[in-house]
Motif scaffolding. Structure first.
Motif, PDB file in Angstrom:
ATOM      1  N   PRO A 171       0.834  -1.207   0.000  1.00 22.31           N
ATOM      2  CA  PRO A 171       0.000   0.000   0.000  1.00 22.31           C
ATOM      3  C   PRO A 171       0.867   1.255   0.000  1.00 22.31           C
ATOM      4  CG  PRO A 171       0.073  -0.974   2.185  1.00 22.31           C
ATOM      5  CD  PRO A 171       0.776  -1.927   1.269  1.00 22.31           C
ATOM      6  N   PHE A 172       0.393   2.261  -0.745  1.00 16.36           N
ATOM      7  CA  PHE A 172       1.128   3.519  -0.801  1.00 16.36           C
ATOM      8  C   PHE A 172       0.942   4.301   0.497  1.00 16.36           C
ATOM      9  CE2 PHE A 172       1.638   7.988  -1.922  1.00 16.36           C
ATOM     10  CZ  PHE A 172       2.838   7.953  -2.606  1.00 16.36           C
ATOM     11  N   TYR A 173      -0.115   4.000   1.200  1.00 21.22           N
ATOM     12  CA  TYR A 173      -0.495   4.768   2.381  1.00 21.22           C
ATOM     13  C   TYR A 173      -0.250   3.951   3.652  1.00 21.22           C
ATOM     14  CZ  TYR A 173      -4.606   1.774   2.392  1.00 21.22           C
ATOM     15  OH  TYR A 173      -5.439   0.695   2.436  1.00 21.22           O
ATOM     16  N   GLY A 174      -0.407   4.586   4.808  1.00 22.76           N
ATOM     17  CA  GLY A 174      -0.256   3.906   6.092  1.00 22.76           C
ATOM     18  C   GLY A 174      -1.619   3.520   6.632  1.00 22.76           C
ATOM     19  N   PRO A 175      -2.016   2.259   6.528  1.00 20.71           N
ATOM     20  CA  PRO A 175      -3.372   1.869   6.928  1.00 20.71           C
ATOM     21  C   PRO A 175      -3.716   2.205   8.377  1.00 20.71           C
ATOM     22  CG  PRO A 175      -2.278   0.097   5.721  1.00 20.71           C
ATOM     23  CD  PRO A 175      -1.232   1.134   6.011  1.00 20.71           C
ATOM     24  N   GLU A 176      -2.704   2.322   9.227  1.00 17.68           N
ATOM     25  CA  GLU A 176      -2.984   2.597  10.632  1.00 17.68           C
ATOM     26  C   GLU A 176      -3.379   4.050  10.887  1.00 17.68           C
ATOM     27  OE1 GLU A 176       1.228   3.552   9.800  1.00 17.68           O
ATOM     28  OE2 GLU A 176      -0.110   1.880   9.315  1.00 17.68           O
ATOM     29  N   VAL A 177      -3.044   4.948   9.980  1.00 18.23           N
ATOM     30  CA  VAL A 177      -3.354   6.368  10.200  1.00 18.23           C
ATOM     31  C   VAL A 177      -4.116   7.001   9.039  1.00 18.23           C
ATOM     32  CG1 VAL A 177      -1.432   6.797  11.771  1.00 18.23           C
ATOM     33  CG2 VAL A 177      -1.081   7.072   9.309  1.00 18.23           C
ATOM     34  N   ASP A 178      -4.121   6.372   7.871  1.00 24.93           N
ATOM     35  CA  ASP A 178      -4.728   6.958   6.679  1.00 24.93           C
ATOM     36  C   ASP A 178      -6.009   6.223   6.306  1.00 24.93           C
ATOM     37  OD1 ASP A 178      -2.500   8.626   6.537  1.00 24.93           O
ATOM     38  OD2 ASP A 178      -1.417   7.249   5.234  1.00 24.93           O
ATOM     39  N   ASP A 179      -6.916   6.934   5.648  1.00 24.78           N
ATOM     40  CA  ASP A 179      -8.210   6.356   5.270  1.00 24.78           C
ATOM     41  C   ASP A 179      -8.614   6.886   3.891  1.00 24.78           C
ATOM     42  OD1 ASP A 179     -10.525   4.937   5.419  1.00 24.78           O
ATOM     43  OD2 ASP A 179     -11.452   6.141   6.994  1.00 24.78           O
ATOM     44  N   PRO A 180      -7.863   6.532   2.843  1.00 24.21           N
ATOM     45  CA  PRO A 180      -8.132   7.099   1.518  1.00 24.21           C
ATOM     46  C   PRO A 180      -9.484   6.674   0.950  1.00 24.21           C
ATOM     47  CG  PRO A 180      -5.954   6.071   1.617  1.00 24.21           C
ATOM     48  CD  PRO A 180      -6.698   5.634   2.827  1.00 24.21           C
TER      49      PRO A 180
END
Length: 214
Positions: free
Chosen positions: A158-167
């Motif tokens: 994932p390009f994002y951090g699942p623990e802090v991001d919610d795209p």
């Protein structure tokens, strides 16, 4: 929102000194497109939401009348103010503001709203509320660069951090803008999980049509 506003603010304040040097190529490509599409005139007031250390606001300030830079992290804003002073920019105002309450006085004119790599911290219903707030400013153009899905993200990378991001998906964001009376005039694909969306209404659409001969 996976973390509270206060938790996000503290996290970004802790990384403020190193933030500018930590960004990916996709972040910089996205920022460049946001700046290009914002395209303020010398009479325009820009509201930059999730302004951080000023990557967008400081770049737009020389071409705009004023920039209202809003963020939740005092550490990030302190770095932005330092950079503005170093660049001799006196038309940029860094102050506390959230997406759903940017704390902009109703009598302050806003012509263009920008944001880069910030809205994805909100849940989808909160993003829709944020877009509603952007519309309520009266801005004719909104330029959003953000982590957003064109297709299903690779769960292994994932390009994002699942623990802090919610795209959100790109479609969800486009729908949020059209529901508020904007026409989405451009969607740029920077990465499978990074998009730039341009939403316009009123005079901005007439101007764009005149430029393109439409």
């Amino acid at each position: 929102m996976k973390k509270t506003v206060e938790e996000h603010a503290a996290r970004f304040s802790e990384m403020a000194d190193e933030y500018d040097d930590s960004k990916s190529d996709e972040y910089h490509a996205c920022a460049s497109l946001v700046i290009e599409h914002a395209d303020p005139s010398p009479a325009d007031a820009v509201l930059d939401l999730g302004a951080g250390t000023g990557a967008i606001g400081l770049a737009l300030a020389p071409a705009a009348d004023s920039v209202l830079a809003r963020d939740i992290s005092e550490g990030m804003m302190a770095e932005g103010r330092r950079k503005a002073a170093a660049a001799g920019l006196s038309n940029v105002e860094f102050a506390y503001g959230e997406f759903r309450d940017p704390e902009v006085s109703p009598d302050r004119r806003v012509d263009i709203v920008t944001s880069n790599f910030a809205l994805h911290h909100l849940a989808d219903d909160e993003k829709r509320e944020a877009v509603r707030v952007m519309a309520d400013t009266g801005a004719r153009r909104v330029v959003l660069g953000d982590v957003a899905f064109f297709e299903e993200p690779d769960p292994e990378a994932p390009f994002y951090g699942p623990e802090v991001d919610d795209p959100a998906t790109v479609g969800t964001l486009v729908e949020a803008f059209t529901d508020e009376g904007f026409a989405v005039t451009a969607v740029e694909r920077v990465h499978d999980q990074v998009a730039v969306i341009v939403a316009e209404r009123g005079a901005a659409l007439s101007e764009r049509g005149a430029e393109t001969g439409a």
